[in-house]
Scaffold this active site. Structure first.
Site, PDB file in Angstrom:
ATOM      1  N   HIS A 100       2.029  13.227   3.308  1.00 44.50           N
ATOM      2  CA  HIS A 100       2.673  12.155   2.410  1.00 44.50           C
ATOM      3  C   HIS A 100       1.920  10.901   2.064  1.00 44.50           C
ATOM      4  O   HIS A 100       1.613  10.404   1.222  1.00 44.50           O
ATOM      5  CB  HIS A 100       3.970  11.820   2.788  1.00 44.50           C
ATOM      6  N   GLU A 101       1.310  10.260   3.260  1.00 41.50           N
ATOM      7  CA  GLU A 101       0.205   9.388   3.156  1.00 41.50           C
ATOM      8  C   GLU A 101      -0.809   9.482   2.501  1.00 41.50           C
ATOM      9  O   GLU A 101      -1.361   8.595   1.809  1.00 41.50           O
ATOM     10  CB  GLU A 101      -0.321   8.706   4.625  1.00 41.50           C
ATOM     11  N   HIS A 104      -0.093   8.864  -1.084  1.00 42.69           N
ATOM     12  CA  HIS A 104      -0.306   7.253  -1.570  1.00 42.69           C
ATOM     13  C   HIS A 104      -1.966   6.884  -1.936  1.00 42.69           C
ATOM     14  O   HIS A 104      -1.957   6.272  -2.788  1.00 42.69           O
ATOM     15  CB  HIS A 104       0.433   6.461  -0.297  1.00 42.69           C
ATOM     16  N   HIS A 108      -3.390   5.778  -5.479  1.00 40.75           N
ATOM     17  CA  HIS A 108      -3.975   4.485  -5.479  1.00 40.75           C
ATOM     18  C   HIS A 108      -5.541   5.157  -6.240  1.00 40.75           C
ATOM     19  O   HIS A 108      -5.738   4.236  -7.131  1.00 40.75           O
ATOM     20  CB  HIS A 108      -4.464   4.217  -4.180  1.00 40.75           C
TER      21      HIS A 108
END
Length: 231
Positions: A100-101, A104, A108
């Site tokens: 999940h991270e 991100h 980006h």
């Protein structure tokens, strides 16, 4: 109204209960699947590094951060930080959170628009969150001519914080969707493990939904109080 029972407090209570239930759901789901080891024995750190490399992202560091469920991606320093429950853990829950991270970080890297909007709101929201309640307090509890101006400015500042939480929702759901897609196609997890990870990420997403809904209810309460004062 201000000396008796304020009926608008029910909105605060509802928001609090929603957040409490969502948090309890998240903790119980994560706790359950943090005890299930993934078949590959890969740690959260190893999974994160592999996902980033497969996405062609080589300038993001993976670091350990103390605490539980303190995992986050810092776009300013390009650092993906994994908590105690994720960094060295081989559980399916840990791999889900790590992926999940990474979602991100990929957002980006690819210029995902909602993430850019959220980033642009951060400085304004930080200021708004600081001044909102003092302005609202002055506006509600003082009777000077300028009190309504303070109240309106406070509502505007608080609205920006609510907007930030609403914009956060598609960012979080998209990161989870990316994580499930990556874990399903990479072979890092079996299908039943992916399903378990999906449950963890869904429970985590509910906490963001609950937080946003609670803020909306709080904003509604302030607007109702403001309307009563204007009358």
């Amino acid at each position: 109204m201000y000396y008796g029972i304020d009926p608008t407090y029910i909105l605060v209570v509802i928001g609090f209960l929603i957040c409490l239930l969502a948090s309890a759901k998240m903790k119980s789901t994560f706790s359950r699947y943090s005890r299930v080891r993934n078949h590959s024995g890969m740690t959260g750190r190893e999974a994160a590094e592999r996902i980033l490399n497969q996405a062609g992202i080589y300038d993001v560091r993976v670091e350990h951060v103390p605490g539980d469920l303190t995992d986050h991606y810092d776009p300013r320093s390009k650092v993906l930080r994994l908590s105690d429950a994720t960094y060295q853990s081989t559980s399916v829950a840990a791999l889900g959170v790590a992926a999940h991270e990474c979602g991100h970080a990929i957002q980006h890297d690819t210029g995902y628009v909602p993430l850019q909007i959220r980033g642009a709101l951060v400085p304004v929201v930080n200021i708004g969150s600081t001044i909102a309640w003092p302005l609202i307090f002055i506006g509600l509890f003082f009777s000077s001519r300028s009190s309504l101006l303070f109240l309106n400015l406070g509502i505007l500042a608080f609205s920006l914080a609510v907007l930030f939480q609403i914009v956060t929702l598609p960012v979080e759901f998209n990161a989870s969707s990316r994580a499930i897609h990556i874990l399903s196609g990479s072979g890092m997890l079996y299908e039943d493990e992916v399903n378990a990870t999906r449950k963890v990420l869904f429970a985590a997403a509910l906490t963001y939904v609950a937080g946003a809904l609670s803020s909306v209810l709080q904003l509604l309460r302030i607007v109702l109080l403001a309307n009563n004062k204007r009358r």
